[in-house]
Write a protein that holds these residues in place. Structure first.
Motif, PDB file in Angstrom:
ATOM      1  N   ILE A 195       6.296  37.266  60.903  1.00  0.00           N
ATOM      2  CA  ILE A 195       6.921  38.190  61.855  1.00  0.00           C
ATOM      3  C   ILE A 195       8.437  38.128  61.737  1.00  0.00           C
ATOM      4  O   ILE A 195       9.128  39.159  61.727  1.00  0.00           O
ATOM      5  N   THR A 231      10.520  45.003  68.623  1.00  0.00           N
ATOM      6  CA  THR A 231       9.606  44.892  67.493  1.00  0.00           C
ATOM      7  C   THR A 231       8.999  43.500  67.424  1.00  0.00           C
ATOM      8  O   THR A 231       7.782  43.337  67.248  1.00  0.00           O
ATOM      9  N   ASP A 255      11.034  40.047  58.839  1.00  0.00           N
ATOM     10  CA  ASP A 255      11.019  41.512  58.811  1.00  0.00           C
ATOM     11  C   ASP A 255      12.447  42.012  58.583  1.00  0.00           C
ATOM     12  O   ASP A 255      13.331  41.790  59.408  1.00  0.00           O
ATOM     13  N   ASN A 300       6.519  42.910  70.318  1.00  0.00           N
ATOM     14  CA  ASN A 300       5.276  43.661  70.139  1.00  0.00           C
ATOM     15  C   ASN A 300       4.394  43.036  69.062  1.00  0.00           C
ATOM     16  O   ASN A 300       3.169  42.956  69.201  1.00  0.00           O
ATOM     17  N   ARG A 301       5.023  42.581  67.978  1.00  0.00           N
ATOM     18  CA  ARG A 301       4.239  41.947  66.916  1.00  0.00           C
ATOM     19  C   ARG A 301       3.687  40.595  67.371  1.00  0.00           C
ATOM     20  O   ARG A 301       2.563  40.207  67.004  1.00  0.00           O
TER      21      ARG A 301
END
Length: 261
Positions: A181, A158, A184, A161-162
């Motif tokens: 980011i 995650t 999260d 990808n972010r």
């Protein structure tokens, strides 16, 4: 550290970009980001209990960060602090690949760890005492948590990808974009969680990028940016311990120039 995201020469304007969360027990005393009095070129937070650090840079262009390798079956309560692995590299002059090769050969009795070390000139390298192999980190996007480099744990995938989404837009970004980011708290479904031997309840607690629990959690988020001219910025956001929704924060931002004492 428990999550490190790295953009290694992914963008020409910023050859080094890092975003990382440090997860730790709340009662472990810590000094916030600053230049060290006993090693003036080192810029890092500091573990007041053992004297080392989890992440740092120097004005000579050295960088290092460590994460624990999660395997309670192999934990050694009498092992030396893994923070010394970072501070010893930052305060030394040994080339990063040689430093990691020396660690491999010495095989000192540390509990499981992952260590990233490098310089702007030599590049980045990785070593885990659970893999016993020194690797050069290729240009691109990489993620590291409490298993080997780029292991596809949900938080690693995650975050990577972010990070890719942010940096691939080809426009300006800010340290706050990277800190967002890292903050999260999404918990993946149970069928995506790793089995590291701590039990499903703890796997759930430890699975988000940003961790909250009564006694253990994300203590700080860090961003390091170094541009093509060697201008650096280190941002550390520290959090008041606790599991509540309203976290008090404090930011510290220090600019530096690589190549200057």
């Amino acid at each position: 550290m428990c999550l490190i995201l790295i953009a290694n020469r992914y963008r020409a304007d910023y050859p080094f970009i890092l975003a990382a969360n440090r997860d730790e027990f709340y009662d472990r005393p810590t000094a916030v980001l600053d230049f060290w009095e006993d090693a003036p070129r080192v810029l890092a937070g500091r573990d007041k209990k053992a004297g080392g650090t989890w992440l740092g840079v120097t004005t000579t262009g050295r960088f290092a960060a460590v994460t624990n390798f999660r395997d309670p079956r192999l934990a050694n309560p009498a092992a030396p602090s893994r923070g010394a692995l970072v501070s010893d590299f930052l305060s030394g002059t040994t080339a990063p690949d040689q430093y990691l090769l020396d660690l491999q050969q010495e095989n000192r009795p540390y509990s499981g760890f992952n260590l990233v070390a490098g310089t702007l000139d030599d590049g980045l390298f990785y070593y885990s005492n659970r893999e016993q192999q020194v690797r050069r980190i290729s240009p691109g996007l990489h993620g590291l948590s409490n298993h080997l480099l780029d292991t596809p744990w949900p938080k690693v995938e995650t975050g990577r990808n972010r990070l890719k989404g942010l940096l691939s837009k080809g426009k300006a970004f800010s340290p706050d974009d990277l800190l967002e980011i890292l903050h999260d708290t999404t918990m993946p479904p149970d069928n995506r969680l790793p089995d590291t031997g701590v039990g499903i309840a703890w796997e759930r607690v430890l699975s988000p990028m940003f961790i909250r629990s009564p006694d253990y959690g994300t203590r700080s988020s860090s961003v390091i940016l170094i541009d093509g001219e060697g201008r650096g910025l280190f941002v550390e956001r520290t959090f008041e311990p606790g599991a509540g929704d309203r976290l008090k924060t404090q930011d510290k931002r220090i600019s530096f120039q690589v190549g200057h004492a």
